[in-house]
Design a protein around this motif. Structure first.
Motif, PDB file in Angstrom:
ATOM      1  N   MET A   1       0.649  -1.146  -0.134  1.00 59.37           N
ATOM      2  CA  MET A   1       0.152   0.078  -0.001  1.00 59.37           C
ATOM      3  C   MET A   1       0.598   1.350  -0.176  1.00 59.37           C
ATOM      4  SD  MET A   1      -2.689   1.208   2.894  1.00 59.37           S
ATOM      5  CE  MET A   1      -3.363   2.782   2.781  1.00 59.37           C
ATOM      6  N   ILE A   2       0.493   2.232  -0.640  1.00 55.57           N
ATOM      7  CA  ILE A   2       1.097   3.604  -0.612  1.00 55.57           C
ATOM      8  C   ILE A   2       1.588   4.033   0.575  1.00 55.57           C
ATOM      9  CG2 ILE A   2      -1.021   4.905  -0.758  1.00 55.57           C
ATOM     10  CD1 ILE A   2       2.196   5.649  -2.479  1.00 55.57           C
ATOM     11  N   ILE A   3       0.771   4.130   1.501  1.00 56.19           N
ATOM     12  CA  ILE A   3       1.210   4.674   3.069  1.00 56.19           C
ATOM     13  C   ILE A   3       2.377   3.698   3.566  1.00 56.19           C
ATOM     14  CG2 ILE A   3       0.519   5.015   5.176  1.00 56.19           C
ATOM     15  CD1 ILE A   3      -0.645   7.081   3.337  1.00 56.19           C
ATOM     16  N   ARG A   4       2.376   2.584   3.431  1.00 54.26           N
ATOM     17  CA  ARG A   4       3.514   1.747   3.754  1.00 54.26           C
ATOM     18  C   ARG A   4       4.640   2.020   3.203  1.00 54.26           C
ATOM     19  NH1 ARG A   4      -0.214  -2.933   3.801  1.00 54.26           N
ATOM     20  NH2 ARG A   4      -1.239  -3.117   5.819  1.00 54.26           N
ATOM     21  N   ARG A   5       4.619   2.443   1.904  1.00 61.75           N
ATOM     22  CA  ARG A   5       5.836   2.672   0.812  1.00 61.75           C
ATOM     23  C   ARG A   5       6.373   3.803   1.284  1.00 61.75           C
ATOM     24  NH1 ARG A   5       8.644   1.323  -3.063  1.00 61.75           N
ATOM     25  NH2 ARG A   5       9.274   2.749  -4.907  1.00 61.75           N
ATOM     26  N   ILE A   6       5.594   4.923   1.567  1.00 58.31           N
ATOM     27  CA  ILE A   6       6.116   6.268   2.067  1.00 58.31           C
ATOM     28  C   ILE A   6       6.764   6.138   3.331  1.00 58.31           C
ATOM     29  CG2 ILE A   6       5.248   8.422   2.901  1.00 58.31           C
ATOM     30  CD1 ILE A   6       3.097   8.481   0.722  1.00 58.31           C
ATOM     31  N   LYS A   7       6.237   5.333   4.240  1.00 58.37           N
ATOM     32  CA  LYS A   7       6.966   5.103   5.374  1.00 58.37           C
ATOM     33  C   LYS A   7       8.235   4.350   5.510  1.00 58.37           C
ATOM     34  CE  LYS A   7       2.835   4.964   8.632  1.00 58.37           C
ATOM     35  NZ  LYS A   7       2.028   4.179   9.710  1.00 58.37           N
ATOM     36  N   ASN A   8       8.255   3.697   4.309  1.00 54.71           N
ATOM     37  CA  ASN A   8       9.709   2.773   3.994  1.00 54.71           C
ATOM     38  C   ASN A   8      10.578   3.923   3.762  1.00 54.71           C
ATOM     39  OD1 ASN A   8       8.734   0.298   4.779  1.00 54.71           O
ATOM     40  ND2 ASN A   8       8.202  -0.428   2.663  1.00 54.71           N
ATOM     41  N   ILE A   9      10.148   4.837   2.828  1.00 54.52           N
ATOM     42  CA  ILE A   9      11.156   5.914   2.193  1.00 54.52           C
ATOM     43  C   ILE A   9      11.311   6.838   3.569  1.00 54.52           C
ATOM     44  CG2 ILE A   9      11.017   7.983   0.940  1.00 54.52           C
ATOM     45  CD1 ILE A   9       9.230   6.565  -1.263  1.00 54.52           C
ATOM     46  N   ALA A  10      10.388   6.975   4.101  1.00 58.49           N
ATOM     47  CA  ALA A  10      10.695   8.101   5.411  1.00 58.49           C
ATOM     48  C   ALA A  10      11.807   7.554   6.128  1.00 58.49           C
ATOM     49  CB  ALA A  10       9.169   8.280   6.213  1.00 58.49           C
ATOM     50  N   LYS A  11      11.770   6.075   6.558  1.00 56.97           N
ATOM     51  CA  LYS A  11      12.501   5.451   7.524  1.00 56.97           C
ATOM     52  C   LYS A  11      14.100   5.506   6.782  1.00 56.97           C
ATOM     53  CE  LYS A  11      13.084   1.108  10.146  1.00 56.97           C
ATOM     54  NZ  LYS A  11      12.350  -0.493  10.200  1.00 56.97           N
ATOM     55  N   GLN A  12      13.947   5.225   5.537  1.00 53.86           N
ATOM     56  CA  GLN A  12      15.341   5.293   5.210  1.00 53.86           C
ATOM     57  C   GLN A  12      16.013   6.393   5.146  1.00 53.86           C
ATOM     58  OE1 GLN A  12      14.638   4.085   1.054  1.00 53.86           O
ATOM     59  NE2 GLN A  12      13.954   1.860   1.605  1.00 53.86           N
ATOM     60  N   ARG A  13      15.251   7.599   5.110  1.00 53.68           N
ATOM     61  CA  ARG A  13      15.960   9.138   5.081  1.00 53.68           C
ATOM     62  C   ARG A  13      15.825   9.478   6.337  1.00 53.68           C
ATOM     63  NH1 ARG A  13      15.046  11.565  -0.672  1.00 53.68           N
ATOM     64  NH2 ARG A  13      15.224   9.619  -2.029  1.00 53.68           N
ATOM     65  N   GLY A  14      15.225   8.950   7.337  1.00 55.53           N
ATOM     66  CA  GLY A  14      15.246   9.724   8.810  1.00 55.53           C
ATOM     67  C   GLY A  14      14.318  10.695   8.918  1.00 55.53           C
ATOM     68  N   TYR A  15      12.846  10.574   7.750  1.00 60.22           N
ATOM     69  CA  TYR A  15      11.819  11.670   7.813  1.00 60.22           C
ATOM     70  C   TYR A  15      10.692  10.858   8.880  1.00 60.22           C
ATOM     71  CZ  TYR A  15      14.132  13.655   3.677  1.00 60.22           C
ATOM     72  OH  TYR A  15      15.212  13.950   2.826  1.00 60.22           O
ATOM     73  N   VAL A  16       9.879  11.970   8.928  1.00 56.51           N
ATOM     74  CA  VAL A  16       8.607  11.520  10.187  1.00 56.51           C
ATOM     75  C   VAL A  16       7.526  11.403   9.002  1.00 56.51           C
ATOM     76  CG1 VAL A  16       8.234  13.800  10.634  1.00 56.51           C
ATOM     77  CG2 VAL A  16       7.504  11.970  12.224  1.00 56.51           C
ATOM     78  N   VAL A  17       6.532  10.360   9.470  1.00 54.87           N
ATOM     79  CA  VAL A  17       5.313  10.417   8.758  1.00 54.87           C
ATOM     80  C   VAL A  17       4.470  10.664  10.054  1.00 54.87           C
ATOM     81  CG1 VAL A  17       3.514   8.964   7.842  1.00 54.87           C
ATOM     82  CG2 VAL A  17       5.844   9.044   6.909  1.00 54.87           C
ATOM     83  N   TYR A  18       3.548  11.452  10.025  1.00 54.45           N
ATOM     84  CA  TYR A  18       2.356  11.487  11.178  1.00 54.45           C
ATOM     85  C   TYR A  18       1.335  10.724  11.129  1.00 54.45           C
ATOM     86  CZ  TYR A  18       5.239  15.728  11.902  1.00 54.45           C
ATOM     87  OH  TYR A  18       6.079  16.793  11.939  1.00 54.45           O
TER      88      TYR A  18
END
Length: 225
Positions: A1-18
């Motif tokens: 799912m798109i949200i999981r994919r975004i969270k993976n990208i965020a985790k790789q880059r040290g970004y936060v997803v609210y």
């Protein structure tokens, strides 16, 4: 799912997803192009409209530019060169305020951001060869024309993130007002410089969104995560 994919990208880059209900995630996606003056980028806005225990995600995609128009590339307002926002995540950097004292937008008022200074005064975007400049640059998120759509960037962006469609922007600001009521007047903006990471997921969004319908020119999707 798109949200999981975004969270993976965020985790790789040290970004936060609210995940907090009605707290906006605002992600700009810069296209793989050095040709200026077109609204060829996207802004992805998504939020959990469920609960932390049972999230239910709403997702919108709108057309914007993340780059300055040719007028400002050729006629920089700063002697160091025209500002191009450097990709990154700018946590609690934006607030609802008046853009140039005229109308409410998301404005860079709370923290400094880094821009790349394009100093050679040609009509080509120079993302990699300019000098970095950290400061209060007024890199706001606003609209182009007051009504309808705008097809060339021109003077509407000297480095700001600018909506192509006025109705899209109005809808975006309604989402921001809801965020402010629940979470206060602080917003995080994230800018990625490659749309390739999202290409596969965006196909899923587009297909699902076609079933739900077009909302103010942007795609709207609600999915359980």
């Amino acid at each position: 799912m798109i949200i999981r994919r975004i969270k993976n990208i965020a985790k790789q880059r040290g970004y936060v997803v609210y995940d907090d209900p009605y707290k906006l995630n605002i992600w700009g996606i810069r296209a793989n192009s050095t040709t200026p003056n077109s609204f060829d980028d996207e802004i992805h806005v998504f939020t959990n409209i469920g609960t932390l225990q049972k999230p239910n995600w709403a997702y919108w995609v709108f057309q914007i530019t993340t780059d300055p128009g040719t007028y400002w590339l050729s006629n920089p307002s700063n002697s160091k060169g025209t500002a191009i926002l450097k990709p990154g995540q700018f946590v609690d950097t934006y607030k609802i305020d008046k853009h140039r004292g005229k109308y409410y937008a998301l404005c860079q008022r709370l923290k400094k951001v880094t821009v790349i200074r394009d100093y050679d005064r040609d009509a080509v975007l120079d993302f990699y060869n300019g000098k970095e400049d950290l400061g209060w640059h007024g890199i706001n998120i606003h609209r182009a024309r007051k009504v309808g759509e705008t097809y060339t960037v021109d003077r509407f962006s000297a480095g700001c993130q600018v909506f192509k469609n006025a109705a899209d922007f109005q809808f975006f600001m309604k989402l921001c007002e809801l965020h402010r009521k629940v979470h206060g007047n602080k917003f995080t903006y994230t800018l990625l410089d490659k749309r390739m990471e999202f290409r596969r997921s965006l196909k899923q969004i587009t297909i699902a969104s076609a079933l739900v319908g077009l909302v103010f020119g942007g795609y709207f999707l609600i999915k359980n995560d």
